[in-house]
Design an enzyme around this catalytic site. Structure first.
Site, PDB file in Angstrom:
ATOM      1  N   MET A  18      74.561  60.285  96.537  1.00 21.13           N
ATOM      2  CA  MET A  18      74.251  60.045  95.278  1.00 21.13           C
ATOM      3  C   MET A  18      74.928  60.507  93.693  1.00 21.13           C
ATOM      4  SD  MET A  18      70.829  62.720  93.745  1.00 21.13           S
ATOM      5  CE  MET A  18      71.817  63.669  92.791  1.00 21.13           C
ATOM      6  N   ASP A  20      74.806  58.693  89.241  1.00 19.49           N
ATOM      7  CA  ASP A  20      73.861  59.520  88.334  1.00 19.49           C
ATOM      8  C   ASP A  20      72.416  59.574  88.795  1.00 19.49           C
ATOM      9  OD1 ASP A  20      76.309  57.689  87.594  1.00 19.49           O
ATOM     10  OD2 ASP A  20      75.189  56.403  86.575  1.00 19.49           O
ATOM     11  N   GLN A  36      70.976  56.679  91.495  1.00 24.99           N
ATOM     12  CA  GLN A  36      72.443  56.023  92.017  1.00 24.99           C
ATOM     13  C   GLN A  36      72.210  56.695  93.818  1.00 24.99           C
ATOM     14  OE1 GLN A  36      74.165  53.172  90.827  1.00 24.99           O
ATOM     15  NE2 GLN A  36      71.940  53.427  90.281  1.00 24.99           N
TER      16      GLN A  36
HETATM   17  C1  FRU Z   1      78.674  55.735  86.544  1.00 28.42           C
HETATM   18  C2  FRU Z   1      78.588  54.356  87.512  1.00 28.42           C
HETATM   19  C3  FRU Z   1      78.057  53.431  86.415  1.00 28.42           C
HETATM   20  C4  FRU Z   1      77.326  52.569  87.357  1.00 28.42           C
HETATM   21  C5  FRU Z   1      76.894  53.345  88.667  1.00 28.42           C
HETATM   22  C6  FRU Z   1      77.651  53.013  89.968  1.00 28.42           C
HETATM   23  O1  FRU Z   1      78.853  56.983  87.177  1.00 28.42           O
HETATM   24  O2  FRU Z   1      79.863  54.363  87.307  1.00 28.42           O
HETATM   25  O3  FRU Z   1      78.254  53.309  85.117  1.00 28.42           O
HETATM   26  O4  FRU Z   1      76.259  51.748  87.022  1.00 28.42           O
HETATM   27  O5  FRU Z   1      77.954  54.549  88.399  1.00 28.42           O
HETATM   28  O6  FRU Z   1      76.743  54.078  90.690  1.00 28.42           O
END
Ligand code: FRU
Length: 469
Positions: A18, A20, A36
């Site tokens: 995991m 963001d 994420q």
């Molecule tokens: C921040 C980031 C964002 C991107 C995402 C990819 O941690 O790098 O800029 O959208 O994570 O997982």
């Protein structure tokens, strides 16, 4: 689940990777947290949107995966970060499609079944890079309503110049018009002391009479999260000052906030691991959310973060201590004062001591300990991880935050320790989030110390925290 470093009262997915927090929104009775997520392995790869919901920001229910990358789609190699909005009753996600060898592009998805499943818009991506810009990144979205239209800022990196946030506007969230850089042209360069290439995860919102722009500063990798406080008008943001959001550097990253139905501005952030990639793979999981924090501005415009009230319901067995002298030699321990999943609140009057603080996760033989120290002369709060673990593979750099106590002002610490995660809140103005991995399973001791002269502990409250799963 049997990993001694896995947090028990912080949000994390059932397993694997995991990063963001995404798409934070309160919808009806429930708070929704997307994130994420790589459901296949504890590494950053082919990122999906995981999903969880909660009625109280404390106990979470895992929901079905919301977004999956699609071969041949504009999100073929990942559904990167974005936000959620209420489009006249339709829950709508805007996220960054990641494609091999190309710039990210904005994509949209909606739900018709109460945020359970998501349908991607057939017209994705919503647009390609605006002409005339030489970008190294175009990703992460924050969207707001203004003068009857939608506005969106997207994180970006201008090749050779540095981070930026680009502004767009739309009537329907699908067709967007480029409006230029969000930052007012008269603004000074932000964060000149850091080698910033990309502003990731911009988040712009009004707060207590001003505007705040949260940013995650990136330079080949995460550096830290930061905030600019200022005013937004006529499609431009004019910062009056900047500050670090959390002094735990990479361990509080990609923060995203939302306004809840009660009007609170609440922020979540990702607490990145501090151990090797192979240790993360062996553990089977990576990444945890820091506790939800309420954002406020002080009268002077300083941004503060305070853990949300609801977290008090996790408090279990309570050990209170009142009135104790902390002598300037060795560590003062208190009987039965220990734990690895705790909240610890304390107030110390440093008096003439040059430094005071608390040690955590101390092994019985003292070979491991994490030190939280207020240094009066330097005017700072330090979390020293140099002896936090006997494992040579883990991060051990120190974090420090400026903290100058006023005349007669006690040091007030509120610490949340959850196995490998430590969040330190000091006097409503310094926050340090970090990760520690003591090797000994019995490194659970807590102690107090003073240097130079004795200090006075007015109060200490320790709670064992309940697990949320
Ligand atoms: C921040 C980031 C964002 C991107 C995402 C990819 O941690 O790098 O800029 O959208 O994570 O997982």
């Amino acid at each position: 689940m049997d990993d001694q470093h896995r947090p028990s009262y912080h949000f994390l997915p059932p397993a694997n990777w995991m990063n963001d927090p995404n798409g934070l929104i309160q919808w009806g009775e429930r708070y929704h947290l997307f994130y994420q997520y790589n459901p296949a392995a504890p590494v950053h790869h082919r990122i999906h949107w995981g999903h969880a919901s909660s009625t109280d920001l404390v106990y979470w229910r895992h929901e079905p995966i919301a977004l999956v990358p699609e071969a041949d789609g504009p999100d073929a190699s990942g559904c990167w970060s974005g936000c959620a909005v209420d489009d006249g009753g339709v829950p709508t996600l805007v996220y960054s499609g990641h494609r091999p060898g190309r710039l990210e592009a904005p994509c949209l998805a909606t739900s018709t079944d109460n945020l359970q499943t998501w349908q991607k818009f057939a017209g994705n991506p919503l647009f390609e890079t605006p002409p005339g810009l030489d970008l190294v990144a175009l990703r992460d979205h924050t969207i707001w309503r203004e003068a009857g239209r939608w506005f969106m800022a997207v994180g970006a990196g201008l090749r050779g110049t540095g981070g930026a946030a680009l502004l767009f506007c739309s009537d329907d969230l699908r067709a967007w018009e480029y409006r230029g850089s969000l930052l007012h042209p008269d603004s000074p360069m932000l964060f000149p002391e850091l080698p910033v290439e990309v502003w990731e995860c911009p988040d712009l919102f009004p707060l207590d009479g001003r505007h705040v722009l949260l940013l995650s500063l990136w330079s080949g990798g995460p550096l830290c999260s930061a905030a600019a406080v200022g005013n937004y008008a006529d499609e431009r943001f004019r910062p009056t000052h900047t500050q670090r959001l959390d002094h735990g550097d990479v361990h509080f990253y990609a923060p995203q906030s939302f306004r809840d139905q009660g009007g609170r501005r609440i922020v979540f952030g990702w607490a990145m691991e501090g151990r090797s990639a192979s240790a993360q793979v062996a553990a089977g999981w990576s990444g945890v959310m820091a506790l939800p924090r309420e954002l406020r501005l002080t009268d002077t415009g300083r941004l503060t973060m305070t853990p949300v009230e609801e977290l008090k319901k996790l408090r279990g067995r309570h050990s209170p201590w009142r009135g104790l002298s902390i002598r300037p030699w060795g560590i003062t321990t208190l009987p039965s004062c220990s734990g690895a999943a705790i909240e610890l609140q304390l107030e110390i009057i440093p008096g003439g001591a040059s430094a005071v603080g608390v040690v955590l996760r101390r092994s019985p033989d003292g070979s491991e300990e994490t030190v939280v120290r207020y240094e009066a002369d330097a005017g700072r709060l330090v979390v020293d991880r140099s002896r936090a673990s006997l494992d040579p593979e883990v991060a051990r750099s120190a974090h420090s935050a400026p903290l100058l106590l006023g005349q007669g002002e006690p040091l007030r610490l509120r610490l949340f320790l959850d196995h490998s995660l430590l969040e330190v809140f000091a006097n409503d103005r310094a926050v340090i989030t970090t990760r520690i991995y003591p090797a000994h399973v019995d490194s659970n001791g807590i102690g107090l110390f003073a240097e130079g002269q004795s200090a006075w502990l007015t109060a200490l409250d320790l709670w064992q925290m309940r697990a949320i799963w």
